[in-house]
Design a protein around this motif. Structure first.
Motif, mmCIF file in Angstrom:
data_model
loop_
_atom_site.group_PDB
_atom_site.id
_atom_site.type_symbol
_atom_site.label_atom_id
_atom_site.label_comp_id
_atom_site.label_asym_id
_atom_site.label_seq_id
_atom_site.Cartn_x
_atom_site.Cartn_y
_atom_site.Cartn_z
ATOM 1 N N LEU A 195 -9.719 2.885 10.781
ATOM 2 C CA LEU A 195 -10.880 3.580 10.237
ATOM 3 C C LEU A 195 -10.592 5.056 10.017
ATOM 4 C CD1 LEU A 195 -13.811 3.424 9.361
ATOM 5 C CD2 LEU A 195 -14.494 3.803 11.741
ATOM 6 N N SER A 196 -9.911 5.679 10.970
ATOM 7 C CA SER A 196 -9.566 7.093 10.794
ATOM 8 C C SER A 196 -8.601 7.278 9.632
ATOM 9 C CB SER A 196 -8.981 7.662 12.085
ATOM 10 O OG SER A 196 -7.831 6.938 12.482
ATOM 11 N N CYS A 197 -7.686 6.317 9.442
ATOM 12 C CA CYS A 197 -6.752 6.402 8.312
ATOM 13 C C CYS A 197 -7.483 6.234 6.987
ATOM 14 C CB CYS A 197 -5.662 5.343 8.439
ATOM 15 S SG CYS A 197 -4.637 5.490 9.907
ATOM 16 N N LEU A 198 -8.451 5.308 6.934
ATOM 17 C CA LEU A 198 -9.166 5.023 5.692
ATOM 18 C C LEU A 198 -10.061 6.172 5.259
ATOM 19 C CD1 LEU A 198 -10.147 1.290 6.278
ATOM 20 C CD2 LEU A 198 -8.356 2.182 4.777
ATOM 21 N N MET A 199 -10.399 7.065 6.188
ATOM 22 C CA MET A 199 -11.233 8.205 5.814
ATOM 23 C C MET A 199 -10.508 9.149 4.852
ATOM 24 S SD MET A 199 -13.466 9.329 9.091
ATOM 25 C CE MET A 199 -14.940 8.400 9.513
ATOM 26 N N ILE A 200 -9.187 9.139 4.900
ATOM 27 C CA ILE A 200 -8.424 10.031 4.013
ATOM 28 C C ILE A 200 -8.551 9.588 2.553
ATOM 29 C CG2 ILE A 200 -6.133 10.962 3.497
ATOM 30 C CD1 ILE A 200 -5.517 10.723 6.492
ATOM 31 N N PRO A 201 -8.239 8.321 2.199
ATOM 32 C CA PRO A 201 -8.475 7.916 0.801
ATOM 33 C C PRO A 201 -9.946 7.932 0.406
ATOM 34 C CG PRO A 201 -7.802 6.036 2.143
ATOM 35 C CD PRO A 201 -7.578 7.252 2.961
ATOM 36 N N LEU B 149 -3.886 9.130 14.470
ATOM 37 C CA LEU B 149 -3.654 10.559 14.683
ATOM 38 C C LEU B 149 -2.365 11.006 13.994
ATOM 39 C CD1 LEU B 149 -4.635 13.137 16.114
ATOM 40 C CD2 LEU B 149 -3.225 12.482 18.065
ATOM 41 N N MET B 150 -1.334 10.176 14.051
ATOM 42 C CA MET B 150 -0.075 10.522 13.383
ATOM 43 C C MET B 150 -0.260 10.620 11.876
ATOM 44 S SD MET B 150 2.624 8.163 15.482
ATOM 45 C CE MET B 150 2.471 7.958 17.250
ATOM 46 N N VAL B 151 -1.037 9.688 11.306
ATOM 47 C CA VAL B 151 -1.294 9.728 9.866
ATOM 48 C C VAL B 151 -2.028 11.009 9.493
ATOM 49 C CG1 VAL B 151 -2.576 8.620 7.993
ATOM 50 C CG2 VAL B 151 -1.274 7.219 9.607
ATOM 51 N N VAL B 152 -2.977 11.432 10.309
ATOM 52 C CA VAL B 152 -3.736 12.657 10.045
ATOM 53 C C VAL B 152 -2.815 13.871 10.058
ATOM 54 C CG1 VAL B 152 -5.480 14.222 10.995
ATOM 55 C CG2 VAL B 152 -5.936 11.771 10.859
ATOM 56 N N VAL B 153 -1.936 13.958 11.047
ATOM 57 C CA VAL B 153 -1.044 15.124 11.145
ATOM 58 C C VAL B 153 -0.037 15.130 10.002
ATOM 59 C CG1 VAL B 153 0.646 16.301 12.592
ATOM 60 C CG2 VAL B 153 -1.337 15.230 13.646
ATOM 61 N N ILE B 154 0.507 13.975 9.646
ATOM 62 C CA ILE B 154 1.434 13.902 8.516
ATOM 63 C C ILE B 154 0.730 14.345 7.235
ATOM 64 C CG2 ILE B 154 2.783 12.339 7.059
ATOM 65 C CD1 ILE B 154 3.332 10.666 9.571
ATOM 66 N N THR B 155 -0.500 13.867 7.024
ATOM 67 C CA THR B 155 -1.267 14.247 5.839
ATOM 68 C C THR B 155 -1.521 15.746 5.803
ATOM 69 O OG1 THR B 155 -2.356 12.088 5.831
ATOM 70 C CG2 THR B 155 -3.405 13.843 4.569
ATOM 71 N N THR B 156 -1.906 16.306 6.934
ATOM 72 C CA THR B 156 -2.166 17.747 7.004
ATOM 73 C C THR B 156 -0.921 18.545 6.667
ATOM 74 O OG1 THR B 156 -3.846 17.387 8.719
ATOM 75 C CG2 THR B 156 -2.944 19.613 8.500
ATOM 76 N N CYS B 157 0.197 18.147 7.235
ATOM 77 C CA CYS B 157 1.456 18.862 7.012
ATOM 78 C C CYS B 157 1.860 18.808 5.538
ATOM 79 C CB CYS B 157 2.541 18.246 7.896
ATOM 80 S SG CYS B 157 4.004 19.279 8.089
ATOM 81 N N LEU B 158 1.758 17.639 4.926
ATOM 82 C CA LEU B 158 2.154 17.494 3.526
ATOM 83 C C LEU B 158 1.166 18.199 2.601
ATOM 84 C CD1 LEU B 158 3.328 13.759 3.441
ATOM 85 C CD2 LEU B 158 4.732 15.819 3.572
ATOM 86 N N ALA B 159 -0.125 18.142 2.912
ATOM 87 C CA ALA B 159 -1.122 18.796 2.062
ATOM 88 C C ALA B 159 -0.928 20.306 2.038
ATOM 89 C CB ALA B 159 -2.530 18.450 2.544
ATOM 90 N N VAL B 160 -0.633 20.877 3.197
ATOM 91 C CA VAL B 160 -0.469 22.333 3.275
ATOM 92 C C VAL B 160 0.830 22.775 2.618
ATOM 93 C CG1 VAL B 160 -0.157 24.271 4.857
ATOM 94 C CG2 VAL B 160 -1.914 22.556 5.321
ATOM 95 N N THR B 161 1.917 22.068 2.890
ATOM 96 C CA THR B 161 3.226 22.531 2.413
ATOM 97 C C THR B 161 3.552 22.077 1.000
ATOM 98 O OG1 THR B 161 4.303 20.600 3.430
ATOM 99 C CG2 THR B 161 4.140 22.606 4.749
ATOM 100 N N ARG B 162 3.080 20.899 0.590
ATOM 101 C CA ARG B 162 3.443 20.358 -0.720
ATOM 102 C C ARG B 162 2.365 20.587 -1.768
ATOM 103 N NH1 ARG B 162 8.927 19.082 -0.562
ATOM 104 N NH2 ARG B 162 9.409 18.179 1.498
ATOM 105 N N VAL B 163 1.107 20.375 -1.410
ATOM 106 C CA VAL B 163 0.025 20.504 -2.388
ATOM 107 C C VAL B 163 -0.426 21.957 -2.496
ATOM 108 C CG1 VAL B 163 -2.284 19.730 -3.027
ATOM 109 C CG2 VAL B 163 -0.688 18.127 -1.948
ATOM 110 N N TYR B 164 -0.817 22.533 -1.368
ATOM 111 C CA TYR B 164 -1.198 23.947 -1.376
ATOM 112 C C TYR B 164 0.005 24.829 -1.672
ATOM 113 C CZ TYR B 164 -3.251 28.348 0.300
ATOM 114 O OH TYR B 164 -3.702 29.639 0.402
ATOM 115 N N GLY B 165 1.144 24.480 -1.120
ATOM 116 C CA GLY B 165 2.378 25.209 -1.412
ATOM 117 C C GLY B 165 2.888 25.995 -0.226
#
Length: 664
Positions: free
Chosen positions: A545-551, A462-478
């Motif tokens: 398994l939940s972490c591996l779904m991201i890559p 769950l922590m990996v998912v939230v970190i990914t979401t935060c970085l994707a929105v702020t760094r990738v999307y902008g």
């Protein structure tokens, strides 16, 4: 000649595949357009649903224990600081994503298809949690029915499930007060009722041999799923009304328990034990980590429930205000629950003549052993027991509604034209499937499986998912683009506080939590039972398994693009063409005219699929249609020519330079 002169004056015919719903008049749209997604029907539906989702069982059985073991009143310092750094910003981020797009946890990744695996990971996590969370509700129902009697069944020894170690823990009085009891060599009736009757755990040799199904628990689990299904039968239109009761009634019961608790003799002994500040604990990193974990799991960030609820809002709903109401209300509720719990535990410790720390427990031990035992010491004990478990039932149901609605919404948003008209049937199938998967939890050794799911299903994944979401929105999307989107909704951009948290503070804190949970990893256990190595490996794989779904999602997104690897990554990380507000009237600025159709989010090619014109038009003719519908209706050209001719190069635009210049 007259026919030619009048040709360009006729109203141009818009190709059927490019018509908006309003253009098509009374044409039957059942085939072409998805069913209405739905919205909240009342002004307070969303707010109460969020409060019910966040204020759950953890506020009652986890926060008070975590507070007293980590510095008492001093624990509130890191608790509110972590609320400001992690809780409020991440809560607002998830609500903003959902409300802006009106999409569930999977479809919302049109914002950056490269990270759609994070949405799939959310669904896996929330699915696993929903399976065992409803089992806890089944336990609550079991105790609720058991309270409908004149004498509570866990009040006395001498029942068939009791052993020789059973001793009624009631302190005997002497002239100086209660004689202390040796609690280490005896077992209370409530503890044996829980372990030997409700769980029947003596019938299992461990997680590998769970034993037979406990049919009373099986029926309680079935009832729990039936209640959940009936409440989400019509989506947010039905669950939004149920929460008017389930989100508010627990506060009434909590207030009654609080008033009753603080009026008991010895109550302030428990309250003092609960809130006495021990500031030296603040020097320990463990206290800060515990505070962050409490905030993280209590608010339910990363499970997709907040995103799902916000997706049913109107576009301009004031989620900024709602964020502070829910997050601060959740914190205050946790503190009040601590008073209600520890006031009763203080009374219990005085009656037994033992220190408070010997009767205080967390988790199921508090809800199903300690507090029921305390109820037996009160006058009208069945009444207070019924109230307590009814409060737990309403607290748990709100969260379970959110879990199920998240799964159903995410999948129906992916396949709206097939599943949305049959949403009730699909919801029923999900409930049946999860009930069947949860049957292992109703066996003699079901508690071992529940502990394994609780420890690993929503831990580091769950922590990996939230970190990914935060970085994707702020760094990738902008961050600037995201703030501009919020400005479109609310009329103002988030300030420096939110931007700093989203960019640096929140991801850094979550990363520290992740590292800490890995470094301080401890194998699962239940009482004296230690889980075998294969069970530990199974739990770790569950989290991985939940972490591996991201890559895995990244790989799928890259393979769908064309070009070199770098070009594919760039294309997959860009927002989809139809990303943005779901309704055309809310699409301003860069989002104007990027939504195919009118109010339908269906892409252009989906419109073409069922059109007879689609099989006849080549790519060149599609361009002709687009050019015609976009500009010919505005300024028809003289001589029978249209702007479609200009698009395809069939006339010289220099002779009509003024018109071309005027229309751009």
């Amino acid at each position: 000649m007259k026919k030619l002169q009048g040709a360009h004056l006729r109203k141009p015919v818009t190709p059927d595949l490019l018509m908006t719903p309003s253009d098509q008049g009374d044409v039957d749209l059942d085939v072409d357009f998805a069913a209405d997604r739905g919205n909240w029907t009342g002004k307070l539906d969303f707010l109460l649903s969020c409060i019910g989702y966040c204020v759950g069982l953890g506020n009652v059985w986890r926060f008070p224990y975590r507070a007293y073991t980590n510095g008492g009143g001093a624990f509130l310092v890191p608790y509110f600081l972590m609320l400001a750094i992690c809780g409020i910003p991440l809560f607002f981020l998830e609500l903003s994503l959902g409300q802006f797009s009106s999409l569930g946890p999977l479809a919302v990744w049109k914002i950056s298809p490269l990270f759609k695996g994070a949405g799939a990971a959310m669904l896996l996590i929330v699915g696993l949690v929903a399976i065992y969370y409803n089992m806890i509700i089944a336990y609550v129902l079991f105790y609720l029915f058991a309270s409908l009697t004149s004498t509570l069944p866990w009040e006395h020894c001498g029942n068939w499930w009791n052993t020789d170690l059973c001793l009624e823990h009631r302190g005997s009085k002497n002239g100086n007060g209660a004689l202390p009891l040796n609690l280490t060599s005896t077992v209370s009736p409530s503890e044996e009722y829980w372990s030997r009757y409700v769980l029947h755990i003596q019938g299992s040799r461990g997680i590998g041999s769970p034993g037979g199904i406990r049919w009373n628990l099986c029926l309680c689990l079935l009832l729990a799923w039936v209640i959940v299904f009936l409440c989400i039968l019509k989506g947010v239109k039905s669950s939004g009304k149920v929460v008017y009761f389930t989100a508010t009634f627990p506060y009434l019961i909590l207030l009654m328990l609080l008033v009753r608790g603080v009026t008991l003799p010895g109550a302030w002994k428990g309250v003092q034990f609960y809130l006495t500040p021990q500031f030296h604990h603040l020097l320990s990193s463990k206290v800060w980590i515990e505070a962050a974990l409490q905030i993280f799991y209590s608010l339910g960030v990363g499970f997709g429930g907040l995103l799902t609820f916000a997706s049913y809002n109107t576009f301009h709903q004031n989620i900024y205000r709602d964020t502070f109401i829910v997050t601060l209300g959740n914190a205050v509720t946790s503190i009040l629950a601590g008073f209600a719990i520890f006031s009763v535990l203080g009374y219990m410790s005085q009656e037994l003549g033992v220190p408070v720390d010997q009767v205080a427990k967390a988790g199921p031990g508090l809800a199903f052993v300690v507090y029921p035992q305390a109820m037996t010491m009160l006058p009208l004990s069945p009444f207070w027991s019924f109230l307590f478990f009814f409060m737990l039932l309403t607290l748990g149901l709100d969260s379970q509604f959110a879990f199920l609605e998240t799964i159903v919404t995410a999948v129906t948003d992916e396949f709206p034209y097939y599943l949305r008209p049959k949403k009730a049937v699909f919801s029923g199938l999900i409930c049946v499937a999860m009930y069947l998967m949860g049957l292992v939890l109703t066996t003699d050794g079901g508690m071992y499986w529940l502990v394994l799911l609780d420890d690993y299903s929503a831990s580091f994944g769950l922590m990996v998912v939230v970190i990914t979401t935060c970085l994707a929105v702020t760094r990738v999307y902008g961050i600037q683009r995201f703030c501009r989107d919020i400005h479109m909704m609310l009329g103002f951009k988030p300030g420096l506080y939110f931007r700093a948290c989203w960019l640096f503070l929140s991801p850094a804190t979550l990363l520290a939590l992740l590292v800490y949970s890995i470094v301080k990893y401890q194998p699962s256990e239940y009482g004296s039972y230690r889980f075998p190595a294969w069970a530990e490996l199974l739990g770790i794989l569950m989290g991985l398994l939940s972490c591996l779904m991201i890559p895995a999602g990244m790989l799928v997104a890259v393979l769908r693009e064309e070009g070199s690897l770098w070009e594919r990554l760039q294309q997959a990380s860009r927002p989809a063409m139809d990303w943005g507000p779901s309704l055309e009237e809310n699409r301003t600025g860069m989002y104007v005219a990027t939504l195919a159709g009118s109010q339908s989010p269906k892409p252009l090619m989906v419109h073409m699929r069922n059109s007879t014109l689609a099989g006849l038009l080549s790519a060149r003719m599609v361009i002709l249609a687009v050019c015609t519908v976009s500009v010919e209706t505005l300024v028809p050209l003289p001589g029978g020519h249209s702007f479609a001719d200009a698009c395809l190069g069939d006339f010289n635009p220099e002779s009509y330079g003024e018109v071309v210049t005027m229309t751009g």
